[in-house]
Design an enzyme around this catalytic site. Structure first.
Site, short mmCIF file in Angstrom:
data_model
loop_
_atom_site.label_atom_id
_atom_site.label_comp_id
_atom_site.label_asym_id
_atom_site.label_seq_id
_atom_site.Cartn_x
_atom_site.Cartn_y
_atom_site.Cartn_z
N TRP A 17 25.89 46.00 49.78
CA TRP A 17 26.32 45.09 50.84
C TRP A 17 26.13 45.68 52.23
O TRP A 17 25.70 44.98 53.16
CB TRP A 17 27.76 44.62 50.60
N ASP A 41 33.33 45.44 56.93
CA ASP A 41 33.25 44.36 55.95
C ASP A 41 34.30 44.67 54.88
O ASP A 41 34.14 45.58 54.08
CB ASP A 41 31.85 44.32 55.34
N LYS A 44 37.49 36.54 47.04
CA LYS A 44 37.86 37.62 46.12
C LYS A 44 39.38 37.81 46.11
O LYS A 44 40.01 37.59 45.09
CB LYS A 44 37.14 38.91 46.51
#
Ligand code: PMP
Length: 367
Positions: A105, A174, A198
């Site tokens: 990511w 992030d 999530k």
């Protein structure tokens, strides 16, 4: 409580059952409005109350200082890979940004940022994403506009257990896959973002928390819907926001609050992940987690079965056997293989115990 399939998916992930039931109950007619949240104007008083309440809960749960704005945006975590450089890389004249690349990511984020400026990877390139390079090996650029990292790499199960020190340079994180899983000192960050699907809700909404002085520096080519100043000034209502996803997030935040907030989430997440890592570590190499112990994720536990690089036939048997016992989404990300158990906030100790018991049983059968 209905007995449901246990979802160990990496996201979209399990939601608390009480949240689903409340949403179900309010689905056709929300409160006194007589209509569904799905049908509401985003400028109606009912929706204003929903977005306001959601924001207040988030501010309370994370203790967000007053000089930070909270936004609920679309485009997912990936949208933020673009929005961050589009808004912040111009903070300083050189258009440089420092990136820590510790998994898929952050690698994607760094690649996207290269479209808008100069990206410096601050540490020697990793050939496997199984550790966080020691800060003593980082070369931070003091004239970078910001330093970027991903606090939990969802694919590789690599999580920072510390906040990087940037010597005054704006820090961007992030937190998509460990948001509200533990307390965090927001004041150390210039910007935090997290997709909701999530730990705090369903897909469609991404939370952005930004320090006010960082607003108003976007590049002129920044699309208006990604412009933080525009969205912050309009309280995320420049255009139609993801109304239903914001509503669901509000319910999840209330559930987190009712259950003791981020500190209690942290205690539970430590217990759940330790339960699985302990079995891995006591398995004599039958289960193998490739990640350095100091940065093992509490959220996503990746492991191989049978041998160090995984016995794929045995891994398939593991996943199939789990499904027969009512546990799904345990297959590792397609780029790394193996198994991955995601243990987000809504996954309970009891859910984790079911997995732990199965892992022990599978080990006994095959060792
Ligand atoms: N960052 C992290 C840490 C993620 O786990 C994900 C999605 N799994 C993303 C960003 C991308 O999010 P989205 O799919 O919402 O674009």
């Amino acid at each position: 409580e209905q007995k449901r399939t246990i979802n160990f998916g990496a996201g979209p992930a399990k939601l608390p059952q009480s949240v689903l039931l409340q949403a179900q109950q309010e689905f056709v007619k929300y409160s006194n409005s007589g209509i569904s949240v799905l049908e509401m104007s985003h400028r109606s008083s009912d929706f204003s109350n929903i977005i306001e309440k959601t924001q207040c809960l988030l501010r309370e749960l994370l203790n967000i200082p007053d000089n930070y704005k909270v936004m609920f945006l679309q485009g997912g975590g990936s949208g933020q890979f673009s929005a961050v450089p589009l808004n912040l890389i111009g903070l300083k004249g050189d258009r440089c940004a420092d990136y820590l690349v510790t998994g898929t990511w952050s690698a994607k984020a760094a690649k996207e940022a290269e479209k808008y400026g100069k990206v410096n990877i601050v540490h020697p390139k990793l050939d496997r994403y199984t550790k966080i390079p020691d800060p003593s090996s980082w070369t931070l650029n003091p004239s970078a506009s910001y330093v970027y990292y991903c606090s939990n790499e969802t694919v590789h199960g690599v999580e920072y257990n510390f906040t990087p020190e940037t010597n005054g340079v704006v820090l961007v994180s992030d937190m998509s896959s460990n948001f509200l899983s533990r307390p965090v000192d927001v004041s150390k960050f210039g910007l935090i973002f997290a997709g909701a699907q999530k730990n705090v809700g369903c897909a469609g909404v991404t939370v952005v928390i930004i320090r006010e002085d960082l607003l108003g520096h976007s590049l002129k080519e920044c699309p208006i819907v990604l412009d933080y100043k525009v969205q912050a000034d309009m309280n995320s209502l420049y255009n139609t926001p993801p109304c239903f996803s914001i509503y669901i997030m509000g319910l999840v935040l209330q559930w987190i609050k009712n259950n003791g907030g981020s500190a209690v989430m942290e205690t539970l997440n430590k217990q759940k992940s330790a339960m699985i890592y302990d079995i891995i570590d006591a398995s004599n190499g039958f289960y193998v987690c490739p990640v350095d112990e100091v940065c093992r994720s509490r959220m996503n536990v990746p492991f191989r079965v049978g041998k160090k690089d995984g016995d794929e036939a045995l891994e398939k048997e593991f996943v199939d056997g789990a499904a027969k016992r009512g546990m799904i989404a345990l297959k590792g990300h397609r780029s790394v293989g193996g198994i991955r158990a995601s243990l987000y906030n809504a996954v309970t100790l009891e859910d984790t115990e079911v997995l732990a018991a199965y892992m022990k049983e599978f080990l006994k059968e095959h060792q």
